[in-house]
Design an enzyme around this catalytic site. Sequence first.
Site, PDB file in Angstrom:
ATOM      1  N   HIS A 356       1.144  13.516   1.120  1.00 47.41           N
ATOM      2  CA  HIS A 356       1.688  12.191   0.777  1.00 47.41           C
ATOM      3  C   HIS A 356       1.689  11.905  -0.713  1.00 47.41           C
ATOM      4  CE1 HIS A 356       1.650  10.574   4.957  1.00 47.41           C
ATOM      5  NE2 HIS A 356       0.658  11.433   5.087  1.00 47.41           N
ATOM      6  N   LYS A 539       3.181  -3.954  -2.974  1.00 46.89           N
ATOM      7  CA  LYS A 539       2.659  -2.599  -2.790  1.00 46.89           C
ATOM      8  C   LYS A 539       1.317  -2.510  -3.514  1.00 46.89           C
ATOM      9  CE  LYS A 539       6.519  -1.157  -4.835  1.00 46.89           C
ATOM     10  NZ  LYS A 539       7.079  -0.142  -3.952  1.00 46.89           N
ATOM     11  N   ARG A 540       0.554  -1.435  -3.241  1.00 51.52           N
ATOM     12  CA  ARG A 540      -0.662  -1.220  -4.007  1.00 51.52           C
ATOM     13  C   ARG A 540      -0.332  -1.187  -5.497  1.00 51.52           C
ATOM     14  NH1 ARG A 540      -5.734  -0.075  -1.308  1.00 51.52           N
ATOM     15  NH2 ARG A 540      -6.376   0.563  -3.385  1.00 51.52           N
ATOM     16  N   LYS A 545       3.620   3.138 -10.148  1.00 55.61           N
ATOM     17  CA  LYS A 545       4.548   2.253  -9.442  1.00 55.61           C
ATOM     18  C   LYS A 545       5.197   1.240 -10.399  1.00 55.61           C
ATOM     19  CE  LYS A 545       1.929   2.564  -5.060  1.00 55.61           C
ATOM     20  NZ  LYS A 545       2.852   3.044  -4.009  1.00 55.61           N
ATOM     21  N   THR A 647       7.476   3.135   1.966  1.00 57.46           N
ATOM     22  CA  THR A 647       7.930   2.680   3.281  1.00 57.46           C
ATOM     23  C   THR A 647       8.238   1.188   3.221  1.00 57.46           C
ATOM     24  OG1 THR A 647       5.587   2.499   3.863  1.00 57.46           O
ATOM     25  CG2 THR A 647       6.778   4.417   4.706  1.00 57.46           C
ATOM     26  N   LYS A 651      11.313  -1.189   4.916  1.00 57.83           N
ATOM     27  CA  LYS A 651      11.101  -2.449   5.636  1.00 57.83           C
ATOM     28  C   LYS A 651      11.954  -3.554   5.015  1.00 57.83           C
ATOM     29  CE  LYS A 651       6.494  -0.743   6.428  1.00 57.83           C
ATOM     30  NZ  LYS A 651       5.139  -0.609   5.858  1.00 57.83           N
TER      31      LYS A 651
HETATM   32  C1  26Q Z   1      -8.902  10.220  -1.453  1.00 57.72           C
HETATM   33  C2  26Q Z   1     -10.184  10.634  -1.816  1.00 57.72           C
HETATM   34  C3  26Q Z   1     -11.220   9.728  -1.868  1.00 57.72           C
HETATM   35  C4  26Q Z   1     -10.988   8.408  -1.549  1.00 57.72           C
HETATM   36  C5  26Q Z   1      -9.733   7.995  -1.189  1.00 57.72           C
HETATM   37  C6  26Q Z   1      -8.674   8.893  -1.145  1.00 57.72           C
HETATM   38  C7  26Q Z   1      -7.317   8.439  -0.763  1.00 57.72           C
HETATM   39  C8  26Q Z   1      -7.140   7.388   0.119  1.00 57.72           C
HETATM   40  C9  26Q Z   1      -5.869   6.951   0.459  1.00 57.72           C
HETATM   41  C10 26Q Z   1      -6.191   9.054  -1.281  1.00 57.72           C
HETATM   42  C11 26Q Z   1      -4.926   8.620  -0.925  1.00 57.72           C
HETATM   43  C12 26Q Z   1      -4.755   7.559  -0.061  1.00 57.72           C
HETATM   44  C13 26Q Z   1      -3.445   7.019   0.334  1.00 57.72           C
HETATM   45  C14 26Q Z   1      -2.276   7.489  -0.064  1.00 57.72           C
HETATM   46  C15 26Q Z   1      -1.013   6.849   0.334  1.00 57.72           C
HETATM   47  O1  26Q Z   1      -0.989   5.814   0.964  1.00 57.72           O
HETATM   48  N1  26Q Z   1       0.130   7.470  -0.026  1.00 57.72           N
HETATM   49  C16 26Q Z   1       1.432   6.903   0.317  1.00 57.72           C
HETATM   50  O2  26Q Z   1       1.823   7.403   1.575  1.00 57.72           O
HETATM   51  C17 26Q Z   1       3.007   6.791   2.024  1.00 57.72           C
HETATM   52  C18 26Q Z   1       3.285   7.314   3.422  1.00 57.72           C
HETATM   53  O3  26Q Z   1       3.720   8.638   3.364  1.00 57.72           O
HETATM   54  C19 26Q Z   1       4.157   7.053   1.072  1.00 57.72           C
HETATM   55  O4  26Q Z   1       5.276   6.321   1.517  1.00 57.72           O
HETATM   56  C20 26Q Z   1       3.795   6.637  -0.361  1.00 57.72           C
HETATM   57  O5  26Q Z   1       4.810   7.045  -1.246  1.00 57.72           O
HETATM   58  C21 26Q Z   1       2.466   7.278  -0.744  1.00 57.72           C
HETATM   59  O6  26Q Z   1       2.052   6.796  -2.021  1.00 57.72           O
END
Ligand code: 26Q
Length: 801
Positions: A356, A539-540, A545, A647, A651
């Site tokens: 992702h 978004k986050r 971004k 995503t 939406k």
């Molecule tokens: C990793 C290590 C330690 C702590 C946290 C994490 C961690 C947690 C969550 C790393 C990444 C995430 C989340 C990533 C995420 O949400 N990515 C998004 O995924 C969506 C679904 O595929 C995409 O549409 C977005 O582009 C992407 O940013």
Amino acid sequence: MDLRNGLRPLGSTPAEFERDLLSNLYYRRGTTVESASAQDAYETLALTVRDRLAARRARTAAAHYESNPRWVYYLSAEYLLGPQLEQNLLYSGTTELAPAALKALGFDPAEVAALDVEPGLGNGGLGRLAACLLDSAATMDIPAVGYGIYYDLGIFRQAFRDGEQVEQPDNWAFQGNPWEFPAPDDRHRVGFYGTVGPDGWQPGEVVEGEPSHLLVPGYGTETVNIVRLWRARACQESFDLGRFSRGMYVEAVEQAVHAENISKVLYPDDSTESGRELRLKQQYFLVSCSLRDIIRRFRFRNDDWAVFADKTVIQLNDTHPTLAIPELMRLLVDEEGLGWERAWDIVRRTFAYTCHTLLPEALETWPVAMLGRLLPRHLEIIYRINEGLLDEVRAAFPDDLDRVRRMSLIQEDPERRVRMANLAVTGTFAVNGVAELHSKLLASTTFSDFATLWPDRFRNVTNGVSPRRFIRLANPGLSKLITSALDGDRWLTDLSLLEGLAPLADDAAFRAQWRVEKRLAKQALGLGDPDAMLDVMIKRFHEYKRQQLKLLHVITLYQRLKSDPSRFGVPRTILFAGKAAPAYHAAKAIIHLINAVAATIDADPAAAGLLRVVFPPNYNVTLAEKIIPAADLSEQISMAGKEASGTGNMKLALNGAVTIGTLDGANVEIRDRVGADNFFLFGLDASAAADLRASAYDPRAYYTSDGELRAAIDAILGGDFGAVGQGVAGSLLDRDEYLTLADYRAYVDEQDRVAAAWQDEERWTRMSILNAAGSGFFSSDRTVADYLDRVWHASPVRVRN
Ligand code: 26Q
């Protein structure tokens, strides 16, 4: 087997629903109408609705048992399921019955519904995608189970203090969670630490995983699947009775508290790798419990490992559950006595991996020393997998030491670390990105060495969103209009039918109705003038971004309003929403600055009726469902080549917002489908952005040569918005890692074209309708169909009524 034998059928008339509600209030909640609180009424309603799904669940389980199908298991550290009540009412056909019955018993349905708390068990896109895919799999009758962690504290609640983000704990299940079914009988023991001797791994610490499941009903079908969430529980032995009797109360429960910390809190980090051992423990905890459960379920109908990979596909949602690969090897080799090669063949045919990200810093690695201490046997297994990998690389590319170094599962410098993405690519039969561009970039950059070695392993599955949640539930008014325009609601399970709206873009009466719905949604949101353009960036917060780019635009608009009103454009409400990781100081500084700018503009009478900036706190699924229907303009302005998919972009388009965006992630595919004329494109593309970053990029050159840009940054530096934002402006001028200044002029000019289009109400409405009409592809049903076709190769199992 007829499971209904002996069960009282649950009625579907108002009288029957009311009777069930009353009965549950008495017998399960243990109270009476006279003394029931709103919370009693809520929990009782939830049980009454859940019962209707539970009957379908029982029939689903029976059908699945009977057909012994190939199962899809989704392993994810995150799920953002959204509020459960409204969805379960819709999916159980009780949307009208429930409020009527509540009223008849003297409760206020709105007050009761407001008590539904969303389980915030995820950070953002990846967690919400998991929920949309489960929704679609159930709707398409696919035998699927989601596995995750039952965090006591979900994603933090965001509040603002003097404009700064403060994080508050989200104890989401504090009042209990009426939607879940605890299953204490299916507990598994999970080991940590210890040593590997001649008798194998002897863990030094053991924790129990206790599951609860939530129902995942399909829409318009009988299937009800589940998502199973694990909570860490101390083993009986960990309570120290001796210490307790000596009055050492804290010490007596020390071990137990320690054990239960594993599922205490979700890591609120969506970009950077957190070096904390507890996160690694969480990951192994999820993986260990889930695999044991998968094997337990396999054994209901099968007894031969030879068919395991035919009956099972396990999708890894990013690298967070990648330890499942060495863990399944360990179970097969150490516990089941299979030979290494046979076990490796099973593992390699069982797992698939979704990536992702494109940010190199977001690729997970773990220190070898930490992993070896926590999971000594797994580290041995990873080394052995690495030997096989590197032998294969050397055989294919003799004398290419550099390639061997790059592909190794172990990074050597500056510290030895395990590369989880390399492990995930090596231990799976399929690796997918989440949008066309993203998948291409993965194969050509991030994983290029692996794509050269194993080209067939790489594929694309473009993300999608659930039309049930993100238009039917979120936007009932527009959904009704669409249903009447398309002569029925089949579009809810075949979103490509939205194409049928395209001809109506030329129908003035339909356009007028479309505008009425948008306006009503804006009124319902209640932020800003419903006649102003609602321009949203939700978004986050992350520098890639580029909320900071949107903010520069806001400041430019404000300055035009003050000094050159003829260039101002059209009245806008600009809405930001989103959380920043607590330790991500640069992102939090941007939030702070946005709030400061919002306050300045709000206090200026000159801006009244023309420009407003709003920033509702605590963006989550519940809030998204309110904002998305109201949005006119969707901001998707990441630096090209950085957003894997997005995503929210889907939406918003689905609900008739027009996008202003870069050619990044799924924006590319959205533009292809809604038409270039109905999409505001600007900025560097991925290759131009990569080239510029690789050259001697000088953000100050843009600052110097563009008067409006300079004025906007000078306003921040000069304290127009208080002492806030020096850091933000400084980092833009000094480094500007994400090329904000390089894209500023193209962005602001494109926004002027947005304003011109908005001025022509009929033109805008046409664009809005064509955005919805072209969004059919972005249903998560299509995403699941693509996973089935390209990765999962599983078939539906129909559940009889
Ligand atoms: C990793 C290590 C330690 C702590 C946290 C994490 C961690 C947690 C969550 C790393 C990444 C995430 C989340 C990533 C995420 O949400 N990515 C998004 O995924 C969506 C679904 O595929 C995409 O549409 C977005 O582009 C992407 O940013």
